[in-house]
Design an enzyme around this catalytic site. Structure first.
Site: not given
Ligand SMILES: *Cc1c(COP(=O)(O)O)cnc(C)c1O
Length: 354
Positions: A100, A167, A191
């Site tokens: 990511w 993030d 998540k």
């Molecule tokens: C799942 C995830 C993403 C991607 O998220 P989307 O909503 O599918 O764009 C980005 N960063 C992390 C840490 C993730 O676990």
């Protein structure tokens, strides 16, 4: 029978949230209307959006500190570029701790110079880099708090006077942090806080408006802030379910209560991984994630047996990501300790059997 759901995302949410949300699909608040057929400009929905935004700031301890919460679309993946679009004038620093982070770096490069100031790529991202130097005069520094795929988690965040962007898709609201150390936090809801379809963005307003380029309205944080996160039709149902999850979280005692439970769950599974000779942990111990435990079988021949035992015990979603292999148990806020204990029992049974 309800399964023990270890899926990495979209993932488990509290059962009572599912119940309330399904009722609201049929009839929201005895209005004779479904939550998904009412105007986003109706008082019912405006109230939901406002409650979601204020609960987010309240739970993070950021009320009255110059932050705004938004519920946007496009996933965390859109935030990879939106953060850079709004904040990157000349150069930004990125800490590369996995897939990511890598994707965030790729997008940011479209907007300016990107310095990869630390990386754990040399060991397939099984650790968090430490002791690196942070260059001065960066527009911002970007990190990924929890690496969903590799099962590592930053415990000590970089300290500098550069705005910190993070993030937090897979560990938002899971542990106590001083959230005011971050200038921008973003998290895809699917998540740890809701269904897919919305992304929470928490932003310190004073970092905005400092770049020269023009920003398309939909990608401009200031536009979304000025419209109360309602510039265009928001993802009504995803915001509603996220709000219900935040209400649930607050009722249980907020992030402090979640952290206590999450630490217990993590301890339970990692002690089994460490004691059971049939399993090896993937991430180095000090950087292990409390959210996603990654592990492999010492003997691949046992895979079929273990998979069957998991299935029989009602365990879902423990297959590892293809870039790590093996297994990954995602233990987000809504997961009970009983579900983790069920998985641990199966791991123990395999040892007794093998
Ligand atoms: C799942 C995830 C993403 C991607 O998220 P989307 O909503 O599918 O764009 C980005 N960063 C992390 C840490 C993730 O676990």
């Amino acid at each position: 029978m309800k399964k023990h759901n270890f899926s990495a995302g979209p993932s488990i949410l509290p059962q009572e949230v599912f119940k309330e949300a399904s009722q609201a699909i049929l009839d929201y608040n005895n209005s004779g209307l479904s939550i998904i057929e009412i105007s986003h400009r109706s008082k019912d929905f405006v109230d939901i959006m406002e409650e979601a935004r204020s609960l987010a700031l309240e739970l993070l301890g950021l009320e009255g500190k110059g932050y705004r919460a938004l519920f946007l679309q496009g996933g965390a993946s859109t935030q990879f570029l939106m953060a850079a679009y709004n904040l990157l004038q000349s150069n930004a620093g990125y800490i590369n701790t996995g897939s990511w982070s890598g994707k965030a770096i790729k997008e940011a490069k479209l907007f300016g110079e990107v310095l990869e100031i630390a990386s754990s790529k040399d060991k397939n991202f099984n650790y968090i880099p430490k002791g690196y130097e942070i260059p001065k005069n960066l527009d911002y520094l970007h990190c990924t708090s929890n690496n969903t795929i590799f099962g590592t988690q930053i415990k000590d965040f970089p300290v500098s006077n550069i705005p910190l962007v993070c993030d937090m898709s897979s560990d938002i609201f899971s542990r106590q942090l001083d959230f005011s150390q971050f200038s921008l936090i973003y998290a895809g809801a699917q998540k740890n806080m809701g269904p897919s379809g919305t992304t929470m963005v928490v932003i310190k307003e004073d970092i905005l408006g400092k770049i020269e380029r023009q920003i398309p309205s939909m990608l401009d944080y200031q536009v979304h802030i000025s419209k109360g996160s309602m510039f265009n039709t928001p993802p009504v149902f995803a915001v509603y379910v996220s709000m219900l999850t935040l209400r649930w979280l607050k009722k249980l005692g907020g992030i402090a209560a979640m952290e206590e439970l999450n630490e217990k769950k993590a301890k339970l599974i990692y002690s089994e991984i460490d004691l059971n000779p049939l399993f090896n942990g993937f991430a180095v111990k000090e950087d292990r994630s409390d959210m996603n435990a990654t592990f492999t079988l010492a003997n691949e021949d046992l895979k079929e047996t273990f998979d069957t035992m998991c299935k029989e015990a009602g365990i879902n979603g423990v297959n590892g990501h293809r870039s790590v292999g093996g297994y990954r148990a995602s233990m987000y806020n809504a997961m009970t300790i009983e579900s983790v204990a069920t998985l641990v029992d199966v791991m123990g049974d395999l040892e007794r059997k093998a």
